[in-house]
Motif scaffolding. Structure first.
Motif, short mmCIF file in Angstrom:
data_model
loop_
_atom_site.label_atom_id
_atom_site.label_comp_id
_atom_site.label_asym_id
_atom_site.label_seq_id
_atom_site.Cartn_x
_atom_site.Cartn_y
_atom_site.Cartn_z
N SER A 1 0.85 -1.18 0.00
CA SER A 1 0.00 0.00 0.00
C SER A 1 0.88 1.23 0.00
N ASN A 2 0.33 2.30 -0.55
CA ASN A 2 1.05 3.57 -0.60
C ASN A 2 0.02 4.68 -0.49
N GLY A 3 -0.06 5.27 0.68
CA GLY A 3 -1.11 6.26 0.89
C GLY A 3 -2.47 5.60 0.82
N SER A 4 -3.31 6.11 -0.06
CA SER A 4 -4.65 5.54 -0.22
C SER A 4 -4.73 4.58 -1.39
N TYR A 5 -3.59 4.10 -1.85
CA TYR A 5 -3.57 3.19 -2.99
C TYR A 5 -2.97 1.84 -2.61
N LEU A 6 -3.45 0.81 -3.26
CA LEU A 6 -2.91 -0.53 -3.13
C LEU A 6 -2.36 -0.94 -4.48
N LEU A 7 -1.12 -1.44 -4.49
CA LEU A 7 -0.50 -1.88 -5.75
C LEU A 7 -0.25 -3.38 -5.69
N VAL A 8 -0.74 -4.08 -6.69
CA VAL A 8 -0.57 -5.53 -6.80
C VAL A 8 0.19 -5.80 -8.10
N THR A 9 1.38 -6.39 -7.97
CA THR A 9 2.25 -6.60 -9.13
C THR A 9 2.33 -8.07 -9.48
N THR A 10 2.04 -8.39 -10.72
CA THR A 10 2.24 -9.73 -11.25
C THR A 10 3.28 -9.66 -12.36
N LYS A 11 3.52 -10.76 -13.00
CA LYS A 11 4.55 -10.82 -14.04
C LYS A 11 4.27 -9.82 -15.17
N ASN A 12 3.02 -9.64 -15.54
CA ASN A 12 2.69 -8.82 -16.70
C ASN A 12 1.77 -7.64 -16.39
N HIS A 13 1.44 -7.42 -15.11
CA HIS A 13 0.52 -6.34 -14.77
C HIS A 13 0.90 -5.68 -13.46
N VAL A 14 0.63 -4.38 -13.39
CA VAL A 14 0.61 -3.66 -12.12
C VAL A 14 -0.81 -3.13 -11.96
N TYR A 15 -1.53 -3.70 -11.00
CA TYR A 15 -2.90 -3.28 -10.73
C TYR A 15 -2.89 -2.26 -9.60
N VAL A 16 -3.62 -1.16 -9.79
CA VAL A 16 -3.74 -0.14 -8.76
C VAL A 16 -5.19 -0.09 -8.29
N TYR A 17 -5.36 -0.21 -6.94
CA TYR A 17 -6.68 -0.17 -6.33
C TYR A 17 -6.75 1.02 -5.37
N ASN A 18 -7.95 1.53 -5.15
CA ASN A 18 -8.12 2.55 -4.12
C ASN A 18 -8.35 1.88 -2.77
N ASP A 19 -8.58 2.69 -1.72
CA ASP A 19 -8.68 2.10 -0.39
C ASP A 19 -9.98 1.35 -0.17
N ALA A 20 -10.90 1.43 -1.16
CA ALA A 20 -12.10 0.60 -1.10
C ALA A 20 -11.93 -0.70 -1.88
N ILE A 21 -10.71 -0.97 -2.31
CA ILE A 21 -10.32 -2.16 -3.09
C ILE A 21 -11.06 -2.20 -4.42
N SER A 22 -11.21 -1.05 -5.06
CA SER A 22 -11.75 -0.96 -6.40
C SER A 22 -10.60 -0.62 -7.36
N GLN A 23 -10.50 -1.37 -8.45
CA GLN A 23 -9.40 -1.16 -9.38
C GLN A 23 -9.57 0.16 -10.11
N ILE A 24 -8.47 0.95 -10.15
CA ILE A 24 -8.51 2.23 -10.86
C ILE A 24 -7.49 2.29 -11.99
N ALA A 25 -6.59 1.33 -12.05
CA ALA A 25 -5.59 1.34 -13.13
C ALA A 25 -5.03 -0.07 -13.32
N ASP A 26 -4.64 -0.34 -14.56
CA ASP A 26 -3.98 -1.60 -14.90
C ASP A 26 -2.87 -1.28 -15.89
N ILE A 27 -1.63 -1.35 -15.42
CA ILE A 27 -0.48 -1.11 -16.30
C ILE A 27 -0.01 -2.46 -16.81
N SER A 28 -0.05 -2.64 -18.11
CA SER A 28 0.31 -3.92 -18.73
C SER A 28 1.72 -3.85 -19.31
N SER A 29 2.40 -4.97 -19.29
CA SER A 29 3.75 -5.03 -19.87
C SER A 29 3.74 -4.73 -21.35
#
Length: 767
Positions: A253-281
């Motif tokens: 977590s970083n501030g009000s964001y949660l970052l989940v990193t996999t091999k091909n994606h960085v998923y960004v969630y808000n503090d309500a665990i709703s996805q707000i971004a998906d950075i793809s390789s």
């Protein structure tokens, strides 16, 4: 063409030692493999294989810290920056912890985990969690407390069944409890205020099976399973939020964001665990990347990769930038070539048995080429190398520094001119007397390794596991091969290592199982073998890894079981049996063999005829011209060498800088043996003046070989005299070694061996 510009000693002791800014050493590390990342309000901190770097996202200021500065050369597995304490804590695969103090650059090496009486293979540091300066260190055996304020260890928690050791991947604090994600034993929890956390009975299981991470975000506690399920804690257990398509490499977590990193994606969630971004390789153009970790500063996401460094991207911005410090492609450098203006590096290669298919877990290596000069690093990717795989050696044309040949131990011979690939020589373009593929193998399995130019401009190369194993690309462009059927023992074992050509034009080739093979075409195509037979060549092993001809025409041979010397290369033309001898030294009043049973990987002869000898597991030895004196023995424990595995050694003959290619990084040592010059027009003295705080030696460089150097005070009293071997001599600022000379100006009188050239220089000594 896509070319990408990527813009002292660590002791295992629990005490502070000032970072050694040793001016004799330089680091040329790769920062491309990101293992972990941290941040404060304005800076990112990234851990690579065995170095770290930080960058201010506002000013752009970049700082790198590696073994030259005091870090260990071992593998870093975790990093955490404490903004309040201005300290960076670094965890290693073997349990070592290093605390870097940003205020004064000091380094603390903490070895408590290393010294624990538990198996070495479970001491890896996985994660740091900060609770007001109390760091909870997740390890492969459990959890350790470390107080970053007092720099003292606290308790150790073995929280597995009946107090057993279990691997903890991450911890988090939530509503007065500490939660620990175990890789195999579920999620466990205990009250953080309990004074008995070291009692496994205080811990209870919240969830079963394997979990890769646990983290607090806002008013929620989340965790990820080993299978890639993101779940939220409901007060009693974890319930699924989303099933990801890949396993999770990093959760934070970083501030009000949660970052989940996999091999091909960085998923960004808000503090309500709703996805707000998906950075793809796939959003990173022209590169195939794999993500390892990610964090955020001011709505900018920073994400690390396995081979391409660190990138940044704004949450609402499509632009992606590379934030990686300049460096070579990789730290595991297989071979180098240093000239007065360029340093080239390739990354292999083949394994210890010369097998190119076993060099990397994925089979044949597909690495690029790196080059360093005054303009910085130039990295030529594999995609621009005509699919040349397993690059093993570098040979620069001595008559044209912009023409470089790269031996491929699978694809043939690659020619690069002015940093552009021009030709890949293989079976298709070298004619019937040119390069050959291994019989019965795929058509493109052409194993070229050792290569050298002769004095007429012909390029000689070895072609392994074929009958005509020695080839020459003549300066006219024609190829010629030489049949070696009567030389080797078994064709399938004829695997060549390095090659060197002596003053007579004899080619000396190290081999895997046939000792050293010599060849001279001017002597009726004569071959000679230096074997390991006691009545023959007397090598300590039939596996000869290194060959070097010194300034006295001696052939130095390094094998996997020791060192031998052929007293004169002229014996090739006269003796039927070429017999080598060990170098016998006196140590502790006992006669013994120099480098007895050492596995030698390379030998380089410098301008003073001294030898730099690299080993497979014992670092670097620097010995005198006759081997009777060991001048230096550099290892990871007494120098900035990042590894004791030395793959290659080369020297910039103009500056005396000695480069060491190791399995953990490329470093250099400022040696004093430079190549002798043709005249005395470029003599220089450094440092000058010599100030009171200076503790080293004065160097006089740009000399002729055998030049006579005399140093006197201003009144003409002689204080030092020496004969140059190579292009540089040193003066310890004493009067013939008796006492330090006084402050004043000292005259340096230089003359060539025949007296035809002279030079006078001055040096000022300030005490």
């Amino acid at each position: 063409m896509k070319i990408f510009f990527l813009t002292l000693i660590t002791f295992f002791a629990s005490h502070f030692c000032l970072s050694q800014n040793n001016k004799l050493w330089k680091g040329y590390f790769s920062y491309s493999h990101i293992n972990d990342i941290s941040q404060d309000q304005t800076k990112i901190f990234a851990a690579t294989e065995n170095a770290i770097f930080s960058q201010d996202v506002i000013s752009g200021d970049l700082k790198t810290i590696n073994t030259i500065d005091g870090l260990s050369g071992l593998t870093i597995t975790a990093i955490y920056d404490s903004p309040s304490l201005k300290k960076t804590i670094i965890g290693y695969e073997n349990g070592l912890i290093i605390v870097y103090n940003q205020a004064d650059g000091s380094i603390l090496n903490v070895v408590d985990i290393i010294n624990k009486a538990i198996p070495q293979n479970v001491k890896k540091v996985n994660h740091f969690m900060d609770d007001n300066g109390m760091i909870y260190v997740s390890c492969d055996f459990g959890i350790v407390q470390y107080n970053l304020n007092t720099l003292q260890f606290g308790d150790t928690f073995f929280i597995g069944p009946n107090g057993s050791q279990i691997s903890i991947s991450q911890t988090a604090l939530f509503n007065g409890f500490i939660y620990a994600a175990s890789k195999n034993n579920g999620v466990l929890a205990a009250e953080i205020t309990s004074p008995f956390l070291n009692d496994f009975n205080q811990w209870y299981t919240v969830a079963d099976f394997g979990w890769s991470g646990v983290e607090k975000i806002g008013n929620n506690l989340v965790a990820t399973t080993s299978a890639g399920s993101l779940q939220k804690f409901n007060g009693t257990t974890f319930t699924p939020v989303v099933q990801l398509t890949e396993a999770v490499n990093d959760l934070r977590s970083n501030g009000s964001y949660l970052l989940v990193t996999t091999k091909n994606h960085v998923y960004v969630y808000n503090d309500a665990i709703s996805q707000i971004a998906d950075i793809s390789s796939t959003q990173i153009q022209d590169l195939t990347v794999e993500f390892t970790c990610a964090t955020m500063i001011n709505n900018i996401v920073f994400f690390g990769t396995t081979e391409n460094g660190i990138f940044s991207k704004g949450l609402t911005d499509s632009n992606i930038e590379n934030k990686t410090p300049a460096g070579p492609f990789r730290n595991d450098v297989f071979a180098i070539d240093a000239s007065s203006s360029n340093l080239w590096a390739v990354f292999g290669g083949y394994d210890l048995d010369y097998n190119p298919y076993a060099f990397t877990p994925n089979g044949l290596s597909k690495f690029g080429i790196s080059k360093f000069n005054k303009n910085g690093w130039l990295n030529i990717p594999y995609s621009d190398l005509s699919e040349a795989k397993a690059l093993s050696r570098i040979t620069v044309n001595p008559n044209n520094e912009n023409q470089v040949f790269f031996s491929s131990y699978y694809s043939g011979l690659l020619k690069v001119e002015n940093d552009q690939v021009t030709t890949l020589y293989n079976t298709t373009n070298t004619g019937s007397d040119g390069l050959q593929t291994i019989v019965g193998q795929v058509p493109d399995d052409v194993r070229i390794n050792g290569a050298a130019f002769d004095k007429t401009g012909n390029l000689w190369v070895t072609n392994s596991v074929v009958r005509k194993g020695l080839k020459v690309l003549k300066s006219s462009g024609q190829w010629q091969s030489y049949d070696m059927q009567n030389v080797y023992a078994v064709l399938g074992k004829l695997r060549f290592g390095r090659m060197v050509i002596d003053k007579n034009g004899t080619k000396w080739m190290g081999t895997w199982r046939d000792g050293v093979i010599g060849f001279n075409e001017s002597l009726n195509n004569r071959f000679r073998v230096i074997s390991n037979a006691s009545e023959g060549g007397n090598l300590p092993s039939f596996d000869a890894r290194a060959v070097a001809v010194d300034n006295r025409n001696q052939l130095w041979i390094g094998t996997l079981a020791g060192l031998r010397v052929l007293s004169n290369v002229d014996s090739f033309g006269s003796d039927e049996t070429l017999r080598t001898n060990p170098i016998i030294i006196i140590e502790d009043n006992l006669a013994q063999e120099l480098l007895y049973e050492q596995s030698i990987s390379d030998i380089f002869v410098d301008g003073a005829n001294n030898k730099w000898i690299g080993t497979i597991d014992s670092g670097v030895f620097y010995v005198s011209s006759d081997g009777q004196k060991t001048i230096h023995h550099f290892t990871t424990s007494n120098s900035p060498l990042p590894s004791n595995t030395i793959n290659d050694i080369d020297i910039n003959g103009t500056t005396g800088e000695v480069f060491f290619a190791t399995s953990k990084g490329l470093v250099s040592f400022k040696g004093t043996s430079t190549t002798a010059q043709g005249d005395l027009s470029n003599v220089y003295v450094y440092p000058n003046p010599v100030r009171p705080e200076f503790t080293g030696t004065v160097k006089i460089s740009g000399l002729l070989d055998k030049a006579n150097v005399k140093i006197s005070d201003i009144e003409g009293n002689l204080v030092h005299e020496a004969i140059a071997e190579g292009g540089t001599i040193e003066w310890d600022t004493t009067a013939f070694g008796k006492y330090k000379v006084a402050s004043g100006v000292y005259m340096i009188f230089i003359s060539s061996q025949d007296g035809a050239e002279t030079k006078v220089k001055k040096v000022m000594i300030i005490r």
